[in-house]
Motif scaffolding. Structure first.
Motif, PDB file in Angstrom:
ATOM      1  N   ARG A  87       0.832  -1.200   0.000  1.00  0.00           N
ATOM      2  CA  ARG A  87       0.000   0.000   0.000  1.00  0.00           C
ATOM      3  C   ARG A  87       0.870   1.255   0.000  1.00  0.00           C
ATOM      4  NH1 ARG A  87      -3.301  -1.061   3.842  1.00  0.00           N
ATOM      5  NH2 ARG A  87      -5.246  -1.309   2.626  1.00  0.00           N
ATOM      6  N   GLU A  88       1.861   1.304   0.877  1.00  0.00           N
ATOM      7  CA  GLU A  88       2.726   2.482   0.975  1.00  0.00           C
ATOM      8  C   GLU A  88       3.532   2.682  -0.305  1.00  0.00           C
ATOM      9  OE1 GLU A  88       4.182   5.765   3.348  1.00  0.00           O
ATOM     10  OE2 GLU A  88       2.536   4.349   3.629  1.00  0.00           O
ATOM     11  N   THR A  97       1.155   3.578  -3.327  1.00  0.00           N
ATOM     12  CA  THR A  97       0.495   4.873  -3.150  1.00  0.00           C
ATOM     13  C   THR A  97       1.464   6.010  -3.448  1.00  0.00           C
ATOM     14  OG1 THR A  97      -1.049   3.992  -1.502  1.00  0.00           O
ATOM     15  CG2 THR A  97      -0.689   6.380  -1.503  1.00  0.00           C
ATOM     16  N   ARG A  98       2.680   5.867  -2.963  1.00  0.00           N
ATOM     17  CA  ARG A  98       3.654   6.949  -3.121  1.00  0.00           C
ATOM     18  C   ARG A  98       4.515   6.798  -4.371  1.00  0.00           C
ATOM     19  NH1 ARG A  98       6.501   7.185   2.671  1.00  0.00           N
ATOM     20  NH2 ARG A  98       7.865   8.585   1.469  1.00  0.00           N
ATOM     21  N   PRO A 132       3.845   4.761  -7.511  1.00  0.00           N
ATOM     22  CA  PRO A 132       3.009   3.816  -8.265  1.00  0.00           C
ATOM     23  C   PRO A 132       3.705   3.144  -9.437  1.00  0.00           C
ATOM     24  CG  PRO A 132       2.336   6.093  -8.663  1.00  0.00           C
ATOM     25  CD  PRO A 132       3.304   6.135  -7.526  1.00  0.00           C
TER      26      PRO A 132
END
Length: 425
Positions: free
Chosen positions: A392-393, A396-397, A399
């Motif tokens: 996720r991290e 999200t940051r 991609p």
């Protein structure tokens, strides 16, 4: 397991595997992945489990390659024993006496007793802090990736996340962590079937010496926590009182070693394989990025199924047993069986199009954390937490984070190890 009518309970399992590569031969594990997958697919089509090795001397094993057979062996601990040892070679008796028994090499009642102590230590308060630690460490690692632009995903991210999480959870002081990581690397550097020539002539006790030093560090911390408990897992383990028992220093060392091997190695390999799989399957990557919250759980399960970080564990048959029920292939008392999780995770009877990487696969009853039963992985929930938080991290940051080239694998019959994986964003 469905056995043909001509196989009776009096017919021992163990069809010679003359038409397929020998799973007991180290050269098999150096074959390309597609060749190994094809061999396991052929083994799954046999009417009885194939036998590899020398039956006359008992130095062989039945290969359990079907999903149902691996589940049965996992969930019937009175028949399929772990106590003699689940790895190859089995740990020597003097090694077990010196370093303590790992929980994976124990049967009930001792296994159940130790597992109760460990389970009692995982309090809701501790688990809540672990969840916060996972988020904090994950954020810091991606921060460092953005700043430093490292080239190796394994060293910079995949290995670092579970190591830091476990050390924080256990309460390992920051100043001791690098020394422990170096010792962990020494204990595992010679695992694999294609060791460099220079390592084949090293002193055999090098890995055991590193293990002894590591366990000595942890035992010392355990003694300190008995005197002055803190809010960490070591304190909980050495002060927990379950039926008048708590972990001894040797048991604590053995448990910490198991956590590092099972918790760090497997999660690091799953994460590395996962980044590569999402790179070489852009349509699956697009699905994930379009709905991270909705697809992450499925992606993590499919990565674990497809990669199968642990290839096999072994069991020893305690009594004559008909696999799959009356009329099934007969396994004799004293014989060994190998539970091939990667093959079970590609079983056509359970997984449609099993070689495909599909993050929407549902249901996904993979055996990446074991086949159930008393030895189901204690850290399964933590591993999922770490993988979910990191993916996720990262996506999200960053991609467009992706692997560059194929992962550098370590040929092994035990785990699906990734030595390094170049990546960019």
């Amino acid at each position: 397991m469905d056995a043909p009518t001509e196989i009776s309970a009096a017919t021992p399992a163990g069809t010679p595997a003359s038409a397929t590569p020998d799973l007991a031969d180290p050269r098999f594990w150096q074959l390309p992945a597609p060749a190994r997958a094809a061999a396991f697919a052929e083994l799954r089509r046999l009417p009885v489990p194939a036998y590899f090795g020398d039956r006359a001397t008992g130095r062989g094993f039945h290969a359990l390659v079907r999903h149902a057979d691996v589940v049965e062996a996992s969930r019937t601990p009175a028949v399929f024993l772990s106590g003699p040892g689940v790895t190859t070679p089995e740990p020597a008796r003097w090694v077990r006496m010196l370093f303590g028994d790992s929980m994976v090499n124990l049967d009930d009642p001792r296994h159940a007793q130790l597992r109760r102590i460990v389970s009692r230590a995982f309090t809701p308060r501790l688990l809540g802090r672990v969840e916060e630690d996972v988020r904090r460490i994950t954020t810091a690692l991606v921060d460092e990736v953005e700043r430093g632009r490292p080239e190796d995903f394994v060293g910079a991210v995949a290995a670092e996340l579970p190591f830091q999480v476990i050390c924080t959870m256990m309460g390992i002081p920051a100043e001791s962590r690098r020394a422990i990581l170096d010792l962990v690397n020494r204990t595992s550097e010679d695992i694999g079937v294609a060791r460099p020539l220079r390592r084949r002539f090293r002193v055999p006790g090098r890995g055991l010496a590193a293990l002894a030093r590591m366990q000595g560090i942890v035992a010392g911390i355990g003694r300190e926590r008995r005197r002055r408990p803190a809010e960490d897992l070591i304190s909980a383990l050495v002060t927990a009182d379950v039926d008048g028992r708590r972990l001894t220093g040797r048991e604590l060392g053995a448990f910490f070693t198991l956590l590092l091997v099972a918790g760090v190695e497997t999660t690091r390999n799953a994460l590395a394989h996962g980044l590569h799989l999402l790179t070489v399957h852009p349509e699956q990557r697009a699905l994930l990025l379009a709905d991270l919250d909705g697809r992450l759980d499925g992606a993590v399960d499919e990565i674990v199924r497809h990669a199968s970080p642990i290839i096999q564990f072994r069991r020893t048959v305690a009594v004559d047993h008909e696999l799959g029920g009356p009329g099934g292939p007969l396994l004799r008392a004293g014989e060994k069986v190998a539970l091939y999780y990667g093959s079970a995770n590609r079983d056509e009877a359970v997984f449609p199009d099993p070689d495909a990487f599909d993050i929407t696969r549902s249901p996904n009853p993979h055996l990446g954390y074991g086949g159930g039963g008393p030895h189901y992985c204690l850290g399964a929930h933590l591993a999922r937490q770490e993988m979910t938080a990191l993916l996720r991290e990262l996506f999200t940051r960053l991609p467009d984070a992706r692997s560059v080239g194929a992962p550098e694998l370590v040929p092994s019959s035990f785990d699906h190890r990734v030595r390094s994986l170049r990546f960019t964003f």
